[in-house]
Design a protein around this motif. Structure first.
Motif, PDB file in Angstrom:
ATOM      1  N   GLY A  24     -76.886  66.385  78.421  1.00  0.00           N
ATOM      2  CA  GLY A  24     -77.906  66.894  77.497  1.00  0.00           C
ATOM      3  C   GLY A  24     -77.913  68.404  77.456  1.00  0.00           C
ATOM      4  O   GLY A  24     -78.113  69.018  76.403  1.00  0.00           O
ATOM      5  N   SER A  25     -77.675  69.018  78.604  1.00  0.00           N
ATOM      6  CA  SER A  25     -77.611  70.480  78.641  1.00  0.00           C
ATOM      7  C   SER A  25     -76.371  70.981  77.905  1.00  0.00           C
ATOM      8  O   SER A  25     -76.419  71.933  77.131  1.00  0.00           O
ATOM      9  CB  SER A  25     -77.582  70.948  80.103  1.00  0.00           C
ATOM     10  N   ALA A  26     -75.250  70.313  78.141  1.00  0.00           N
ATOM     11  CA  ALA A  26     -73.989  70.786  77.565  1.00  0.00           C
ATOM     12  C   ALA A  26     -73.950  70.587  76.047  1.00  0.00           C
ATOM     13  O   ALA A  26     -73.599  71.497  75.289  1.00  0.00           O
ATOM     14  CB  ALA A  26     -72.824  70.062  78.234  1.00  0.00           C
ATOM     15  N   VAL A  27     -74.325  69.394  75.601  1.00  0.00           N
ATOM     16  CA  VAL A  27     -74.235  69.115  74.160  1.00  0.00           C
ATOM     17  C   VAL A  27     -75.465  69.681  73.466  1.00  0.00           C
ATOM     18  O   VAL A  27     -76.586  69.312  73.775  1.00  0.00           O
ATOM     19  CB  VAL A  27     -74.152  67.596  73.906  1.00  0.00           C
ATOM     20  N   GLY A  28     -75.231  70.610  72.570  1.00  0.00           N
ATOM     21  CA  GLY A  28     -76.374  71.228  71.892  1.00  0.00           C
ATOM     22  C   GLY A  28     -75.893  72.006  70.686  1.00  0.00           C
ATOM     23  O   GLY A  28     -74.876  71.668  70.064  1.00  0.00           O
ATOM     24  N   LEU A  29     -76.616  73.063  70.379  1.00  0.00           N
ATOM     25  CA  LEU A  29     -76.254  73.876  69.219  1.00  0.00           C
ATOM     26  C   LEU A  29     -74.848  74.446  69.369  1.00  0.00           C
ATOM     27  O   LEU A  29     -74.159  74.700  68.393  1.00  0.00           O
ATOM     28  CB  LEU A  29     -77.249  75.020  69.069  1.00  0.00           C
ATOM     29  N   GLY A  30     -74.444  74.658  70.627  1.00  0.00           N
ATOM     30  CA  GLY A  30     -73.110  75.208  70.883  1.00  0.00           C
ATOM     31  C   GLY A  30     -72.034  74.346  70.238  1.00  0.00           C
ATOM     32  O   GLY A  30     -71.071  74.858  69.663  1.00  0.00           O
ATOM     33  N   ASN A  31     -72.191  73.039  70.307  1.00  0.00           N
ATOM     34  CA  ASN A  31     -71.165  72.144  69.776  1.00  0.00           C
ATOM     35  C   ASN A  31     -71.213  72.034  68.261  1.00  0.00           C
ATOM     36  O   ASN A  31     -70.184  71.994  67.605  1.00  0.00           O
ATOM     37  CB  ASN A  31     -71.363  70.726  70.329  1.00  0.00           C
ATOM     38  N   ILE A  32     -72.428  71.959  67.721  1.00  0.00           N
ATOM     39  CA  ILE A  32     -72.530  71.610  66.307  1.00  0.00           C
ATOM     40  C   ILE A  32     -72.737  72.834  65.423  1.00  0.00           C
ATOM     41  O   ILE A  32     -72.225  72.921  64.324  1.00  0.00           O
ATOM     42  CB  ILE A  32     -73.638  70.549  66.143  1.00  0.00           C
ATOM     43  N   MET A 107     -82.090  85.294  78.099  1.00  0.00           N
ATOM     44  CA  MET A 107     -81.646  85.935  76.855  1.00  0.00           C
ATOM     45  C   MET A 107     -81.111  84.903  75.858  1.00  0.00           C
ATOM     46  O   MET A 107     -81.374  84.973  74.664  1.00  0.00           O
ATOM     47  CB  MET A 107     -80.554  86.982  77.151  1.00  0.00           C
ATOM     48  N   ILE A 108     -80.348  83.932  76.379  1.00  0.00           N
ATOM     49  CA  ILE A 108     -79.809  82.909  75.473  1.00  0.00           C
ATOM     50  C   ILE A 108     -80.961  82.115  74.857  1.00  0.00           C
ATOM     51  O   ILE A 108     -81.004  81.879  73.660  1.00  0.00           O
ATOM     52  CB  ILE A 108     -78.842  81.946  76.208  1.00  0.00           C
ATOM     53  N   LEU A 109     -81.920  81.742  75.696  1.00  0.00           N
ATOM     54  CA  LEU A 109     -83.037  80.951  75.174  1.00  0.00           C
ATOM     55  C   LEU A 109     -83.732  81.674  74.019  1.00  0.00           C
ATOM     56  O   LEU A 109     -84.152  81.054  73.050  1.00  0.00           O
ATOM     57  CB  LEU A 109     -84.048  80.656  76.284  1.00  0.00           C
ATOM     58  N   PHE A 230     -67.500  78.503  78.326  1.00  0.00           N
ATOM     59  CA  PHE A 230     -68.624  78.611  79.269  1.00  0.00           C
ATOM     60  C   PHE A 230     -69.925  78.173  78.610  1.00  0.00           C
ATOM     61  O   PHE A 230     -70.702  77.402  79.166  1.00  0.00           O
ATOM     62  CB  PHE A 230     -68.773  80.052  79.764  1.00  0.00           C
ATOM     63  N   PHE A 231     -70.146  78.691  77.410  1.00  0.00           N
ATOM     64  CA  PHE A 231     -71.415  78.428  76.726  1.00  0.00           C
ATOM     65  C   PHE A 231     -71.597  76.927  76.479  1.00  0.00           C
ATOM     66  O   PHE A 231     -72.635  76.342  76.778  1.00  0.00           O
ATOM     67  CB  PHE A 231     -71.425  79.190  75.404  1.00  0.00           C
ATOM     68  N   THR A 232     -70.565  76.317  75.940  1.00  0.00           N
ATOM     69  CA  THR A 232     -70.709  74.924  75.532  1.00  0.00           C
ATOM     70  C   THR A 232     -70.886  73.988  76.729  1.00  0.00           C
ATOM     71  O   THR A 232     -71.546  72.965  76.639  1.00  0.00           O
ATOM     72  CB  THR A 232     -69.530  74.484  74.637  1.00  0.00           C
ATOM     73  N   LEU A 233     -70.297  74.362  77.875  1.00  0.00           N
ATOM     74  CA  LEU A 233     -70.493  73.513  79.060  1.00  0.00           C
ATOM     75  C   LEU A 233     -71.684  73.991  79.896  1.00  0.00           C
ATOM     76  O   LEU A 233     -71.909  73.499  81.000  1.00  0.00           O
ATOM     77  CB  LEU A 233     -69.221  73.498  79.912  1.00  0.00           C
ATOM     78  N   SER A 234     -72.440  74.938  79.394  1.00  0.00           N
ATOM     79  CA  SER A 234     -73.623  75.490  80.096  1.00  0.00           C
ATOM     80  C   SER A 234     -73.254  76.116  81.439  1.00  0.00           C
ATOM     81  O   SER A 234     -73.992  75.978  82.411  1.00  0.00           O
ATOM     82  CB  SER A 234     -74.680  74.412  80.362  1.00  0.00           C
ATOM     83  N   LEU A 235     -72.113  76.810  81.489  1.00  0.00           N
ATOM     84  CA  LEU A 235     -71.660  77.342  82.769  1.00  0.00           C
ATOM     85  C   LEU A 235     -71.880  78.839  82.906  1.00  0.00           C
ATOM     86  O   LEU A 235     -72.051  79.543  81.919  1.00  0.00           O
ATOM     87  CB  LEU A 235     -70.154  77.084  82.929  1.00  0.00           C
ATOM     88  N   GLY A 236     -71.845  79.305  84.129  1.00  0.00           N
ATOM     89  CA  GLY A 236     -71.841  80.750  84.386  1.00  0.00           C
ATOM     90  C   GLY A 236     -73.222  81.348  84.522  1.00  0.00           C
ATOM     91  O   GLY A 236     -73.361  82.551  84.706  1.00  0.00           O
ATOM     92  N   MET A 237     -74.259  80.532  84.406  1.00  0.00           N
ATOM     93  CA  MET A 237     -75.608  81.115  84.525  1.00  0.00           C
ATOM     94  C   MET A 237     -76.554  80.288  85.391  1.00  0.00           C
ATOM     95  O   MET A 237     -77.734  80.575  85.445  1.00  0.00           O
ATOM     96  CB  MET A 237     -76.225  81.346  83.151  1.00  0.00           C
ATOM     97  N   GLY A 238     -76.024  79.273  86.043  1.00  0.00           N
ATOM     98  CA  GLY A 238     -76.877  78.554  86.993  1.00  0.00           C
ATOM     99  C   GLY A 238     -77.584  77.328  86.444  1.00  0.00           C
ATOM    100  O   GLY A 238     -78.286  76.647  87.187  1.00  0.00           O
TER     101      GLY A 238
HETATM  102  N1  PFF Z   1     -74.411  74.239  76.310  1.00  0.00           N
HETATM  103  C1  PFF Z   1     -75.434  74.491  75.331  1.00  0.00           C
HETATM  104  C2  PFF Z   1     -74.870  74.246  73.960  1.00  0.00           C
HETATM  105  O1  PFF Z   1     -73.664  74.017  73.820  1.00  0.00           O
HETATM  106  O2  PFF Z   1     -75.637  74.291  73.013  1.00  0.00           O
HETATM  107  C3  PFF Z   1     -75.988  75.893  75.446  1.00  0.00           C
HETATM  108  C4  PFF Z   1     -76.333  76.296  76.837  1.00  0.00           C
HETATM  109  C5  PFF Z   1     -77.266  75.574  77.569  1.00  0.00           C
HETATM  110  C6  PFF Z   1     -75.690  77.365  77.412  1.00  0.00           C
HETATM  111  C7  PFF Z   1     -77.534  75.912  78.877  1.00  0.00           C
HETATM  112  C8  PFF Z   1     -75.927  77.733  78.704  1.00  0.00           C
HETATM  113  C9  PFF Z   1     -76.850  76.988  79.421  1.00  0.00           C
HETATM  114  F1  PFF Z   1     -77.082  77.310  80.640  1.00  0.00           F
END
Ligand code: PFF
Length: 456
Positions: A24-32, A107-109, A230-238
């Motif tokens: 749920g964290s990984a799949v989000g706006l980043g993908n679509i 910042m991303i939020l 990194f963004f799409t897998l929600s990585l690098g920020m904890g």
């Molecule tokens: N992975 C999310 C997306 O693809 O929309 C965005 C995201 C969520 C990035 C959580 C980083 C994070 F820690």
């Protein structure tokens, strides 16, 4: 000793629960939203290839490392890094890794919520039937009207941020399971349906060849592809680290990671296959920028059978996908405030959410009243608005840097016995993971950075 450490925030009730939450964290706006638009901006083909390579060689090993560190530390990323640095007899300054991640998430939020607000407003636009039979220009002008109206954007941004705060305040586990278990597969099915529509446009193969035929790519394009991994897998920020901290001991980190990475990548590729044929069939620009999905998908919904219903459902599901990602963006900060500042979850999430909401105003204004307020830094960037600055700083700098340090800590500084104990996998998988994380990941990140700022 570590096996006795417990998270004060509780644990996932089942292994599946963790996989669902992390997916749920990984799949989000980043993908679509993001993947299609940056693929378009970077000319397709080679960009997609580099992105896939980054997922395999950097994203997957870093994800395993993050989950492993989280589960071993069992606290917010800041305190996890502190505990693990002490345990491995390393410098306490490793807590800065957790701190940077927390700031990046915040910042991303701030802008993520604004874009999720666009998707929310599209639920109602699509439901009203305005897109039925609309032309590409009509659809584009509806988008332009939305982003030029700060009041509307503000209202949606506020609603989305409030929704995020409510869930985080209640604890990430409640409600998440139902949301993800049913809504994710539904989103997936709708994407397949839209790809099916894209096949009828007569331009499907043009879309496929745009996405998969290698061509030119700039150094910045390579950085974008890596940042996106990194963004799409929600990585690098904890975010994944903090979810890992609620993971019961016996769960296989390797299997969970493979599932999450595969699901995430498939959703992104499907989104591309749905969107690019529509772009070409309607003479639109693949490099149209952040508005790309809002200018393309409504055309499809306006033309297909039951399009109003399908489109409305699609945007509802997209908002859900964004929601389950947004809650993971503030979880590191909320866990930390609860651990160190004695706040309860409600206060911690309200403080964080309100502050991110405030910063989000800058993103809203970047599309209208501040759209001409841009700045440039030689060699680094040119004509960036506040939104593009925040976006690029997090995506292209903070997340890869976080990933670099996670790789260094997990593969160079942590004792082999500790990481072996946590990963508990076949010897060859463990060795491959360590080699990738020791050599490939850090070298790749550093080279891509240096190339993007024209140093090499
Ligand atoms: N992975 C999310 C997306 O693809 O929309 C965005 C995201 C969520 C990035 C959580 C980083 C994070 F820690």
């Amino acid at each position: 000793m570590t096996s006795e450490r417990k998270s004060i925030h509780g644990q996932w009730s089942t292994r599946l629960m963790f996989i669902l939450a992390a997916t749920g964290s990984a799949v989000g706006l980043g993908n679509i939203w993001k993947f299609p638009y940056i693929t378009g901006e970077n000319g397709g083909g080679t960009f997609v290839l580099v992105y896939l390579l980054c997922i395999a060689l950097i994203g997957i090993p870093v994800m395993m490392a993050e989950i492993m560190l989280g589960r071993r530390g069992r606290q917010s990323p800041i305190n996890t890094m502190k505990t693990l640095a002490e345990e491995e007899r390393r410098n306490v300054n490793w807590i800065w890794l957790g701190r940077m991640g927390m700031v990046a998430g915040f910042m991303i939020l701030s802008y993520y919520s604004v874009i999720a607000g666009w998707a929310m407003s599209y639920i109602f636009r699509t439901a009203s039937g305005v897109f039925v039979g609309a032309t590409a220009e009509g659809v584009s002008s509806i988008f332009a009207d939305l982003v030029s109206d700060p009041e509307k954007l503000l209202a949606w941004h506020t609603i989305f941020m409030a929704m995020t705060m409510i869930v985080v305040a209640r604890g990430v586990k409640h409600g998440l399971e139902v949301a993800i278990r049913f809504l994710m597969p539904a989103l997936f099915a709708l994407l397949l349906l839209i790809v099916g529509y894209a096949m009828t446009t007569g331009h499907f193969m043009q879309g496929v060849s745009f996405m998969f035929t290698p061509g030119e790519i700039s150094n910045e394009g390579i950085l974008d592809a890596m940042g996106h991994a990194f963004f799409t897998l929600s990585l690098g920020m904890g975010a994944i680290m903090v979810y890992g901290s609620y993971l019961p001991k016996g769960t296989s980190i390797v299997q969970a990671t493979m599932f999450i990475a595969a699901a995430d990548t498939i959703v992104a590729l499907l989104a591309g296959l749905a969107i690019f044929p529509i772009v070409f069939a309607n003479g639109l620009e693949p490099g149209a920028g952040p508005g790309l999905i809002f200018k393309t998908l409504p055309i499809a919904f306006g033309q297909m059978e039951a399009g109003t219903l399908i489109g409305t459902t699609f945007f509802i599901l997209l908002v859900f996908a964004a929601w389950t990602s947004a809650i993971s963006l503030i979880e590191p900060a909320v866990a930390w405030l609860a651990e160190n500042k004695g706040m309860n979850r409600l206060h911690a999430s309200v403080w964080t959410g309100v502050a991110a909401w405030f910063v989000g105003l800058g993103t809203i204004f970047s599309f209208n009243i501040w759209s001409d307020k841009t700045w440039s830094i030689p060699y680094l960037f040119k004509d960036y608005t506040l939104f593009t600055t925040l976006e690029n700083l997090t995506f292209n700098v903070m997340l890869p840097l976080g990933g670099l340090f996670i790789a260094i800590f997990a593969a160079w500084l942590m004792r082999e016995s500790s990481s072996r104990d946590e990963l508990k996998t076949y010897d060859w998988i463990y060795r491959l993971w360590r080699i990738l994380l020791r050599y490939v990941t850090p070298v790749a990140i550093i080279i891509v950075f240096l190339k993007a700022i024209s140093i090499i």
